[in-house]
Structures are given as structure tokens and as C-alpha cells.
Design an enzyme around this catalytic site. Structure first.
Site, PDB file in Angstrom:
ATOM      1  N   GLY A  72       3.864  20.562  -0.882  1.00  0.00           N
ATOM      2  CA  GLY A  72       4.468  21.234  -1.011  1.00  0.00           C
ATOM      3  C   GLY A  72       5.807  20.905  -0.007  1.00  0.00           C
ATOM      4  N   THR A 238       4.191   9.558 -13.703  1.00  0.00           N
ATOM      5  CA  THR A 238       3.185   9.663 -14.593  1.00  0.00           C
ATOM      6  C   THR A 238       2.291  10.532 -13.507  1.00  0.00           C
ATOM      7  OG1 THR A 238       3.217   7.203 -15.110  1.00  0.00           O
ATOM      8  CG2 THR A 238       1.311   8.102 -14.643  1.00  0.00           C
ATOM      9  N   CYS A 326       4.637  18.345  11.944  1.00  0.00           N
ATOM     10  CA  CYS A 326       6.658  17.551  12.119  1.00  0.00           C
ATOM     11  C   CYS A 326       7.554  17.424  12.905  1.00  0.00           C
ATOM     12  CB  CYS A 326       6.760  18.627  10.936  1.00  0.00           C
ATOM     13  SG  CYS A 326       5.678  18.818   9.872  1.00  0.00           S
TER      14      CYS A 326
HETATM   15  C1  LIG Z   1       2.217  21.584   5.397  1.00  0.00           C
HETATM   16  C2  LIG Z   1       3.091  22.423   4.403  1.00  0.00           C
HETATM   17  C3  LIG Z   1       4.160  22.335   4.163  1.00  0.00           C
HETATM   18  C4  LIG Z   1       4.182  20.883   4.108  1.00  0.00           C
HETATM   19  O1  LIG Z   1       3.774  20.305   2.836  1.00  0.00           O
HETATM   20  P1  LIG Z   1       3.032  18.996   2.370  1.00  0.00           P
HETATM   21  O2  LIG Z   1       2.121  19.246   1.135  1.00  0.00           O
HETATM   22  O3  LIG Z   1       2.670  18.323   3.727  1.00  0.00           O
HETATM   23  O4  LIG Z   1       4.521  18.070   1.844  1.00  0.00           O
HETATM   24  C5  LIG Z   1       5.052  22.825   3.687  1.00  0.00           C
HETATM   25  N1  LIG Z   1       5.539  23.928   4.117  1.00  0.00           N
HETATM   26  C6  LIG Z   1       4.173  24.767   4.898  1.00  0.00           C
HETATM   27  C7  LIG Z   1       3.854  26.296   5.387  1.00  0.00           C
HETATM   28  C8  LIG Z   1       3.498  23.656   5.447  1.00  0.00           C
HETATM   29  O5  LIG Z   1       2.210  23.855   6.267  1.00  0.00           O
END
Ligand SMILES: *Cc1c(COP(=O)(O)O)cnc(C)c1O
Length: 388
Positions: A72, A238, A326
Site C-alpha cells: 500500500g 521481477t 506506524c
Molecule cells: C496499512 C496501510 C497502508 C500501508 O500499506 P502497506 O502495505 O503496509 O505498505 C496505507 N494506507 C492505509 C490506510 C493503511 O491502513
């Protein structure tokens, strides 16, 4: 993982057994690079294609509009930076909100240092973004609106369809960070007028380290990662075939079970919320009461320290979160809780509990009892409400 009550599903989820089974053949069995021309590579390519179809189907997109990423965070970075680069001749103004994930906020801050202008919209006390405020913030040089579909801390569901309608009407691109919403609430990129969308595998019982960026087919998407010609020349590297296959399976299962799962979770979520608010004094719910993710409960227990609460809950085998994963460890109160108008002190007494489809009423009853006990104990230790 040892035995306990895991209530941190907004941070990450348990991978489903069916997902693991679908992934396994692509580690030691058929480990071919899907870009190769020999026959085993064809089977990997086919499996990746199936994952592309499954992940696209979740949001009413075409398979060719899906770009696989490493999660994400990468998708958020990519979407925003690609538009800032691609539309630089049109303008440099971006609209977002104060409650976005750091993957969006820190990308916007980076772009500000590069000369972009960013409007960070306020939210109301429930964490709702006002579509009217979005419309008012649009300027002739606005190139992008990036607003999340569901908030990861307080669970509030944002009016994505109305925002999409405004963006389309005014000719501005619309990106949504749907990492918390994808696989949990219905999303449709056509009816909601979404041009770019981020999602991540590990938030819907899929593997970690794989995500996707949906990008509407007529848009030119500037690459973020340079190298080989993978993903139609837009995202080099990849392909993470096992991860992508697992993400696809997780998406398929999440789509099939979404309705039933969210109905079940909503009942349990409300049971927990009602009990905690009724039985523990000086407690409030953070986020919107109804317009919220079916698995999210976020409480503010006044006059206590969230860190201590988390530690004492852990001693009882209950795993929750004080804010978003985080930001925990940092002493600053969460930017989301600040944005909904909470004081520093109240923000520090907040607890996020996020359910899964495996969560039971018995577990939540135990959690409510323990919370009552621990919050009472912590408040007793403080003797009186802490001095301001
Ligand atoms: C967890 C999260 C992300 C980050 O996703 P990752 O796959 O852990 O990098 C970004 N935005 C929101 C709203 C999230 O809950």
C-alpha cells in the site's frame, strides 16, 4: 503466534490457509520468472493473470488497469508522484486531508519541497471529510484529489462516491487510499469515479509485501521504479509471483465473504462498543458511530496512559493498538486524533481494537471485563485526574 486475542487487524491480518495453499507451488515447485518464454513460465504468467482478474473484479476494474506493487505504501507514493509529474504543465496543486496515512502525507510533504502546493483538508469530530470542502478547495491549477476511503485509526468511512462525482465534474483526477476498505466494503471505480486506487494484500488476509495500484486505462502513468519492462513498462522488477497469486486468492475470498463477514463483525463490534461505553466511565468512541469499518472500535479512556493500558492488556493476552502501528513508539499524539479535535491528554488514552472474522463474542466479553478492571486500576493509581 502464541495464544491470545488478536485485535489489531487494521495493522495486519492472519493469512488464510487457502491463500497459503495457492501460493506454495510458486516458491519451490514452479519458480520460473513469468517473463521467460519456456513453458513453465507460462503457468506462472497464467496464475498472475488470474490474480489480476480477481483483484480487478473487487473494484469493478479491468485486469489491464491493475499494477502490482510491493504494498500500500508504494501504491500511495506512486499514484501521487505520478500525477504530480504527469500533470506538471497543468498545475501543481494537490488536495488531501489531515487524516491520511503517512504514505500519503509524507509523499505530499516531499512534493511540497519540490514546489507543489498542498491543501490539507480538516475533518469534523467524527473524522468525516466534507465533499463541499473538497469542492471549495479546487482551483484552476488543482491536478489531484487524494482522499482515503476508510481511515485506518478511527475506522470512519469517507464519502468516496460524492467526492469522485465532484472530481469528475471539475476535471480533477481522484486517487483514493483504499487499503483499509478494499475487501471490506463495496467499492466500484466506475460508479465512484475513482481514477487511481491503492490496496494492499496483508489487510485482507493475504500476504505482506504485495499491493496494487489501479490506474484508469486512458491515463498515462509515470513509473516510480525504473528497470525492466514488467507491468506494461510501468513498474520494473521481477514479479512477486507467489505474493501476487496469494493477493488474488485473498481478494477472491474477501469478495465472496464480504457481506456475511461485515454483518457478523458489525454485530460483534457494536456489542464491544456498547459494553465498554456503558460499563467504563469517562469513555468515548473515536470515529463515526455508524459510518465506520465493521471491524473497528477506537476508544478514548480519559485520565489514563495508553501505553500502560496496552502493556497490561498484553499481560492478559489481549493485543490491541494505541494508534496506528506506524506511529506507536512515538510520543506525539496521533495526527488523526489531533485532527478530530482531541486534546493531547485524551489522544494518549486511546485504544484501537480491530476485529477479524474469527473474533468471537466470548473473546470480546473477556476483553470488556479486563478493560474495565485495568482502566479502573490505572485510574486508581493516578489517584486523581492528572494535572494539566
Ligand atoms: C496499512 C496501510 C497502508 C500501508 O500499506 P502497506 O502495505 O503496509 O505498505 C496505507 N494506507 C492505509 C490506510 C493503511 O491502513
Amino acid at each position: 503466534m502464541q495464544h491470545g486475542i488478536y485485535l489489531d487487524n487494521a495493522a495486519t491480518t492472519k493469512m488464510r490457509e487457502e491463500v497459503l495453499q495457492e501460493m506454495l507451488p510458486f516458491f519451490c515447485g514452479n519458480y520460473a520468472n513469468p517473463a521467460a518464454i519456456y513453458s513453465p513460465a507460462g503457468a506462472v504468467k497464467k496464475a498472475v493473470g488470474t490474480a489480476r482478474e480477481r483483484t480487478a473484479a473487487m473494484i469493478g476494474a479491468k485486469p489491464g488497469e491493475i499494477y502490482f506493487t510491493a504494498g500500500g505504501s508504494e501504491s500511495d507514493n506512486w499514484a501521487i508522484r505520478a500525477v504530480a509529474k504527469g500533470a506538471a504543465d497543468k498545475g501543481r496543486h494537490i488536495i488531501t486531508s489531515k487524516i491520511e496515512h503517512h504514505a500519503v502525507l509524507h509523499t505530499c510533504e516531499y512534493l511540497e519541497r519540490q514546489g507543489c502546493e498542498v491543501t490539507y483538508l480538516d475533518v469534523d469530530s467524527d473524522g468525516l471529510i466534507s465533499p463541499e470542502a473538497v469542492e471549495k478547495a479546487i482551483r484552476p491549477d488543482t491536478i489531484l484529489i487524494s482522499l482515503m476511503a476508510a481511515n485506518n485509526e478511527i475506522g470512519t468511512l469517507e464519502p468516496v462516491a460524492r467526492i469522485g462525482e465532484i472530481a469528475r465534474k471539475r476535471g480533477v483526477l481522484f486517487h483514493t487510499d483504499a487499503v483499509q476498505a478494499y475487501g471490506h466494503v463495496p467499492l466500484n471505480v466506475e460508479t465512484m469515479h475513482i481514477d487511481l486506487l491503492s490496496a494492499s494484500g496483508h489487510k485482507l488476509n493475504g500476504p505482506k509485501g504485495v499491493g496494487l495500484l489501479y490506474c484508469r486505462e486512458n491515463l498515462r502513468l509515470h513509473p516510480l521504479i525504473f528497470g525492466g519492462a514488467q507491468e506494461r513498462g510501468r513498474r520494473a522488477g521481477t514479479l512477486n509471483a507467489p505474493g501476487i497469486v496469494g493477493f488474488g486468492k485473498a481478494a477472491q475470498l474477501a469478495k465472496e465473504t464480504m457481506r456475511e463477514r461485515s454483518e457478523k463483525e458489525t454485530v460483534l463490534r457494536d456489542y464491544l462498543i456498547d459494553r465498554v461505553l456503558a460499563e467504563i466511565p469517562h469513555t468515548t468512541l473515536n470515529g463515526h458511530r455508524r459510518e465506520r469499518l465493521s471491524n473497528n472500535a477506537n476508544f478514548c479512556f480519559r485520565f489514563i496512559e495508553g501505553e500502560s493500558l496496552l502493556i497490561l492488556l498484553d499481560q492478559q493476552g489481549i493485543w490491541g493498538s494505541g494508534g496506528s502501528a506506524c506511529t506507536s513508539g512515538a510520543t506525539e499524539p496521533s495526527h488523526v486524533l489531533s485532527a478530530i479535535g482531541m486534546s493531547r491528554e485524551d489522544a494518549r488514552g486511546s485504544l484501537r481494537l480491530t476485529l477479524s472474522e474469527e473474533t468471537t463474542k466470548e473473546e470480546l466479553s473477556y476483553v470488556a471485563e479486563k478493560l474495565k478492571e485495568i482502566v479502573g486500576r490505572l485510574r486508581g493509581m493516578a489517584l486523581s485526574p492528572p494535572a494539566r
